[in-house]
Design a protein around this motif. Structure first.
Motif, PDB file in Angstrom:
ATOM      1  N   LYS A 197       0.824  -1.212   0.000  1.00 30.95           N
ATOM      2  CA  LYS A 197       0.000   0.000   0.000  1.00 30.95           C
ATOM      3  C   LYS A 197       0.857   1.262   0.000  1.00 30.95           C
ATOM      4  CE  LYS A 197      -3.813  -2.172   2.394  1.00 30.95           C
ATOM      5  NZ  LYS A 197      -4.660  -2.152   3.577  1.00 30.95           N
ATOM      6  N   HIS A 198       1.972   1.259   0.698  1.00 28.41           N
ATOM      7  CA  HIS A 198       2.834   2.451   0.752  1.00 28.41           C
ATOM      8  C   HIS A 198       3.403   2.775  -0.637  1.00 28.41           C
ATOM      9  CE1 HIS A 198       2.549   2.699   5.072  1.00 28.41           C
ATOM     10  NE2 HIS A 198       2.859   1.412   5.181  1.00 28.41           N
ATOM     11  N   ARG A 199       3.879   1.744  -1.313  1.00 31.43           N
ATOM     12  CA  ARG A 199       4.409   1.949  -2.690  1.00 31.43           C
ATOM     13  C   ARG A 199       3.290   2.404  -3.633  1.00 31.43           C
ATOM     14  NH1 ARG A 199       8.618   1.040  -6.054  1.00 31.43           N
ATOM     15  NH2 ARG A 199       8.194   0.128  -8.101  1.00 31.43           N
ATOM     16  N   THR A 200       2.086   1.861  -3.460  1.00 29.79           N
ATOM     17  CA  THR A 200       0.954   2.258  -4.306  1.00 29.79           C
ATOM     18  C   THR A 200       0.666   3.744  -4.117  1.00 29.79           C
ATOM     19  OG1 THR A 200       0.006   0.042  -4.110  1.00 29.79           O
ATOM     20  CG2 THR A 200      -1.454   1.783  -4.865  1.00 29.79           C
ATOM     21  N   ASN A 201       0.604   4.214  -2.880  1.00 31.51           N
ATOM     22  CA  ASN A 201       0.353   5.638  -2.615  1.00 31.51           C
ATOM     23  C   ASN A 201       1.478   6.510  -3.173  1.00 31.51           C
ATOM     24  OD1 ASN A 201      -2.092   5.351  -1.363  1.00 31.51           O
ATOM     25  ND2 ASN A 201      -1.228   5.084   0.694  1.00 31.51           N
ATOM     26  N   ARG A 202       2.718   6.061  -3.015  1.00 32.25           N
ATOM     27  CA  ARG A 202       3.859   6.806  -3.541  1.00 32.25           C
ATOM     28  C   ARG A 202       3.769   6.921  -5.075  1.00 32.25           C
ATOM     29  NH1 ARG A 202       9.304   4.182  -1.959  1.00 32.25           N
ATOM     30  NH2 ARG A 202       7.670   2.708  -1.580  1.00 32.25           N
ATOM     31  N   MET A 203       3.387   5.841  -5.756  1.00 33.51           N
ATOM     32  CA  MET A 203       3.289   5.856  -7.224  1.00 33.51           C
ATOM     33  C   MET A 203       2.136   6.754  -7.690  1.00 33.51           C
ATOM     34  SD  MET A 203       5.613   4.317  -8.750  1.00 33.51           S
ATOM     35  CE  MET A 203       7.002   4.295  -7.651  1.00 33.51           C
ATOM     36  N   PHE A 204       1.027   6.751  -6.928  1.00 30.77           N
ATOM     37  CA  PHE A 204      -0.070   7.654  -7.303  1.00 30.77           C
ATOM     38  C   PHE A 204       0.345   9.112  -7.118  1.00 30.77           C
ATOM     39  CE2 PHE A 204      -3.260   4.093  -6.804  1.00 30.77           C
ATOM     40  CZ  PHE A 204      -3.612   4.094  -8.144  1.00 30.77           C
ATOM     41  N   ARG A 205       1.137   9.416  -6.079  1.00 30.66           N
ATOM     42  CA  ARG A 205       1.650  10.774  -5.924  1.00 30.66           C
ATOM     43  C   ARG A 205       2.588  11.128  -7.082  1.00 30.66           C
ATOM     44  NH1 ARG A 205       3.361   9.487  -0.585  1.00 30.66           N
ATOM     45  NH2 ARG A 205       1.471   9.251   0.629  1.00 30.66           N
ATOM     46  N   ARG A 206       3.435  10.184  -7.459  1.00 28.07           N
ATOM     47  CA  ARG A 206       4.345  10.419  -8.597  1.00 28.07           C
ATOM     48  C   ARG A 206       3.547  10.638  -9.890  1.00 28.07           C
ATOM     49  NH1 ARG A 206       9.243   6.190  -7.372  1.00 28.07           N
ATOM     50  NH2 ARG A 206      10.030   7.315  -5.557  1.00 28.07           N
ATOM     51  N   ARG A 207       2.442   9.907 -10.041  1.00 28.87           N
ATOM     52  CA  ARG A 207       1.584  10.111 -11.229  1.00 28.87           C
ATOM     53  C   ARG A 207       1.065  11.531 -11.238  1.00 28.87           C
ATOM     54  NH1 ARG A 207      -3.736  10.634 -12.057  1.00 28.87           N
ATOM     55  NH2 ARG A 207      -4.139  10.173  -9.890  1.00 28.87           N
ATOM     56  N   ILE A 208       0.632  12.030 -10.074  1.00 27.31           N
ATOM     57  CA  ILE A 208       0.124  13.404 -10.002  1.00 27.31           C
ATOM     58  C   ILE A 208       1.243  14.391 -10.319  1.00 27.31           C
ATOM     59  CG2 ILE A 208      -0.779  15.164  -8.421  1.00 27.31           C
ATOM     60  CD1 ILE A 208      -2.336  12.886  -7.045  1.00 27.31           C
ATOM     61  N   TYR A 209       2.434  14.156  -9.785  1.00 30.13           N
ATOM     62  CA  TYR A 209       3.560  15.030 -10.086  1.00 30.13           C
ATOM     63  C   TYR A 209       3.904  15.003 -11.585  1.00 30.13           C
ATOM     64  CZ  TYR A 209       4.276  14.980  -5.008  1.00 30.13           C
ATOM     65  OH  TYR A 209       4.109  15.095  -3.657  1.00 30.13           O
ATOM     66  N   ALA A 210       3.871  13.803 -12.157  1.00 28.99           N
ATOM     67  CA  ALA A 210       4.188  13.670 -13.594  1.00 28.99           C
ATOM     68  C   ALA A 210       3.146  14.386 -14.453  1.00 28.99           C
ATOM     69  CB  ALA A 210       4.285  12.197 -13.979  1.00 28.99           C
ATOM     70  N   GLN A 211       1.869  14.278 -14.065  1.00 27.05           N
ATOM     71  CA  GLN A 211       0.829  14.995 -14.821  1.00 27.05           C
ATOM     72  C   GLN A 211       0.991  16.497 -14.657  1.00 27.05           C
ATOM     73  OE1 GLN A 211      -2.794  13.191 -13.350  1.00 27.05           O
ATOM     74  NE2 GLN A 211      -3.021  12.012 -15.245  1.00 27.05           N
ATOM     75  N   GLY A 212       1.326  16.942 -13.455  1.00 29.36           N
ATOM     76  CA  GLY A 212       1.581  18.369 -13.252  1.00 29.36           C
ATOM     77  C   GLY A 212       2.762  18.836 -14.074  1.00 29.36           C
ATOM     78  N   PHE A 213       3.825  18.022 -14.106  1.00 28.48           N
ATOM     79  CA  PHE A 213       4.993  18.350 -14.935  1.00 28.48           C
ATOM     80  C   PHE A 213       4.595  18.468 -16.413  1.00 28.48           C
ATOM     81  CE2 PHE A 213       8.465  16.776 -17.624  1.00 28.48           C
ATOM     82  CZ  PHE A 213       9.404  17.763 -17.384  1.00 28.48           C
ATOM     83  N   THR A 214       3.750  17.540 -16.876  1.00 33.96           N
ATOM     84  CA  THR A 214       3.315  17.573 -18.277  1.00 33.96           C
ATOM     85  C   THR A 214       2.530  18.843 -18.581  1.00 33.96           C
ATOM     86  OG1 THR A 214       3.173  15.159 -18.256  1.00 33.96           O
ATOM     87  CG2 THR A 214       2.084  16.286 -20.071  1.00 33.96           C
ATOM     88  N   ILE A 215       1.609  19.208 -17.702  1.00 34.06           N
ATOM     89  CA  ILE A 215       0.821  20.435 -17.918  1.00 34.06           C
ATOM     90  C   ILE A 215       1.726  21.656 -17.861  1.00 34.06           C
ATOM     91  CG2 ILE A 215      -0.983  21.891 -16.907  1.00 34.06           C
ATOM     92  CD1 ILE A 215      -2.393  19.285 -16.105  1.00 34.06           C
ATOM     93  N   LEU A 216       2.656  21.691 -16.891  1.00 32.42           N
ATOM     94  CA  LEU A 216       3.600  22.799 -16.803  1.00 32.42           C
ATOM     95  C   LEU A 216       4.472  22.879 -18.065  1.00 32.42           C
ATOM     96  CD1 LEU A 216       4.644  25.046 -14.925  1.00 32.42           C
ATOM     97  CD2 LEU A 216       6.354  23.413 -14.100  1.00 32.42           C
ATOM     98  N   ALA A 217       4.913  21.724 -18.573  1.00 30.42           N
ATOM     99  CA  ALA A 217       5.714  21.702 -19.814  1.00 30.42           C
ATOM    100  C   ALA A 217       4.890  22.224 -20.990  1.00 30.42           C
ATOM    101  CB  ALA A 217       6.202  20.289 -20.083  1.00 30.42           C
ATOM    102  N   MET A 218       3.605  21.882 -21.019  1.00 25.19           N
ATOM    103  CA  MET A 218       2.749  22.382 -22.110  1.00 25.19           C
ATOM    104  C   MET A 218       2.609  23.893 -22.052  1.00 25.19           C
ATOM    105  SD  MET A 218      -0.182  19.404 -22.136  1.00 25.19           S
ATOM    106  CE  MET A 218      -1.344  20.392 -22.995  1.00 25.19           C
ATOM    107  N   VAL A 219       2.360  24.426 -20.853  1.00 27.79           N
ATOM    108  CA  VAL A 219       2.188  25.873 -20.704  1.00 27.79           C
ATOM    109  C   VAL A 219       3.504  26.599 -20.987  1.00 27.79           C
ATOM    110  CG1 VAL A 219       1.671  27.705 -19.041  1.00 27.79           C
ATOM    111  CG2 VAL A 219       0.250  25.655 -19.120  1.00 27.79           C
ATOM    112  N   ALA A 220       4.608  26.108 -20.389  1.00 28.24           N
ATOM    113  CA  ALA A 220       5.913  26.758 -20.597  1.00 28.24           C
ATOM    114  C   ALA A 220       6.343  26.646 -22.061  1.00 28.24           C
ATOM    115  CB  ALA A 220       6.960  26.122 -19.684  1.00 28.24           C
ATOM    116  N   GLY A 221       6.129  25.467 -22.654  1.00 27.62           N
ATOM    117  CA  GLY A 221       6.495  25.301 -24.065  1.00 27.62           C
ATOM    118  C   GLY A 221       5.663  26.194 -24.968  1.00 27.62           C
ATOM    119  N   SER A 222       4.395  26.344 -24.626  1.00 26.16           N
ATOM    120  CA  SER A 222       3.535  27.213 -25.420  1.00 26.16           C
ATOM    121  C   SER A 222       4.009  28.658 -25.335  1.00 26.16           C
ATOM    122  CB  SER A 222       2.093  27.097 -24.926  1.00 26.16           C
ATOM    123  OG  SER A 222       1.263  27.979 -25.623  1.00 26.16           O
ATOM    124  N   ALA A 223       4.384  29.094 -24.115  1.00 25.04           N
ATOM    125  CA  ALA A 223       4.880  30.468 -23.970  1.00 25.04           C
ATOM    126  C   ALA A 223       6.236  30.632 -24.654  1.00 25.04           C
ATOM    127  CB  ALA A 223       4.989  30.818 -22.481  1.00 25.04           C
TER     128      ALA A 223
END
Length: 196
Positions: free
Chosen positions: A64-90
């Motif tokens: 369960k601990h690894r599962t929660n850690r991976m879901f947090r990493r998924r959220i961070y990765a999605q945030g990174f992707t959105i940030l890359a889209m916005v920064a790349g667009s600018a």
């Protein structure tokens, strides 16, 4: 060759219809260009997929601990992707505007080239039609000359045979030569007197 009264307004087929690269950039070329312009977006998508894959593996193993850690990493990765889209667009905004201007210039040049090629093709077709028209006119002229020559030969033959003066095959009058010279009233008077 156009026919008078032809109402078909569709342009004739062109030799450029089958060339798709003449019209637009291929999908593969567009994907390569986009990956080169913004490489962080596919990286963020790959990190998100990796985090989800690891989360499903840890769920199956019961960690369960690894599962929660991976879901947090998924959220961070999605945030990174959105940030890359916005920064790349600018970041790429000025380059995109320049790219759009360049694409417009290229498309204008391609349209001009296509138009010139189309005009050359139409001129070639017009020359072919003109050549066909000249050949047809020569053939018609020869036929007319042949008919005139045949008519002249027929006239000569009629003169030789005497057909123009009532010769062979001519229709002759039932009146004799002496009867033709007298007027009709005089011939009727002679007939009337002969019956009495």
């Amino acid at each position: 060759m156009s026919v008078p009264g032809n109402i078909n307004t569709a342009p004739p087929p062109s030799s450029f219809d089958t060339n798709t690269e003449f019209y637009e950039e291929s999908r593969w070329q567009k994907l390569q260009r986009r990956l080169f312009e913004e490489p962080l977006i596919p990286l963020g998508c790959a990190l998100t997929c990796w985090a989800l894959f690891e989360a499903t593996r840890s769920m199956r193993s019961g960690d369960k601990h690894r599962t929660n850690r991976m879901f947090r990493r998924r959220i961070y990765a999605q945030g990174f992707t959105i940030l890359a889209m916005v920064a790349g667009s600018a970041y790429w905004e000025t380059d995109r505007s320049k790219r759009n201007q360049f694409n417009e210039l290229v498309s204008d040049r391609e349209k001009k080239d296509k138009h010139e090629a189309w005009l050359r093709e139409l001129e070639a077709r017009q020359e072919e039609e003109d050549e066909l028209r000249r050949v047809r006119e020569r053939m018609i002229g020869r036929r007319v000359e042949e008919k005139m020559g045949a008519r002249e030969q027929e006239e000569r033959f009629k003169e030789e045979v005497g057909q123009d003066r009532g010769g062979v095959g001519a229709v002759r009058s039932a009146l004799e030569e002496s009867e033709r010279r007298r007027p009709i009233l005089e011939a009727v008077r002679v007939l009337w007197e002969g019956r009495r």
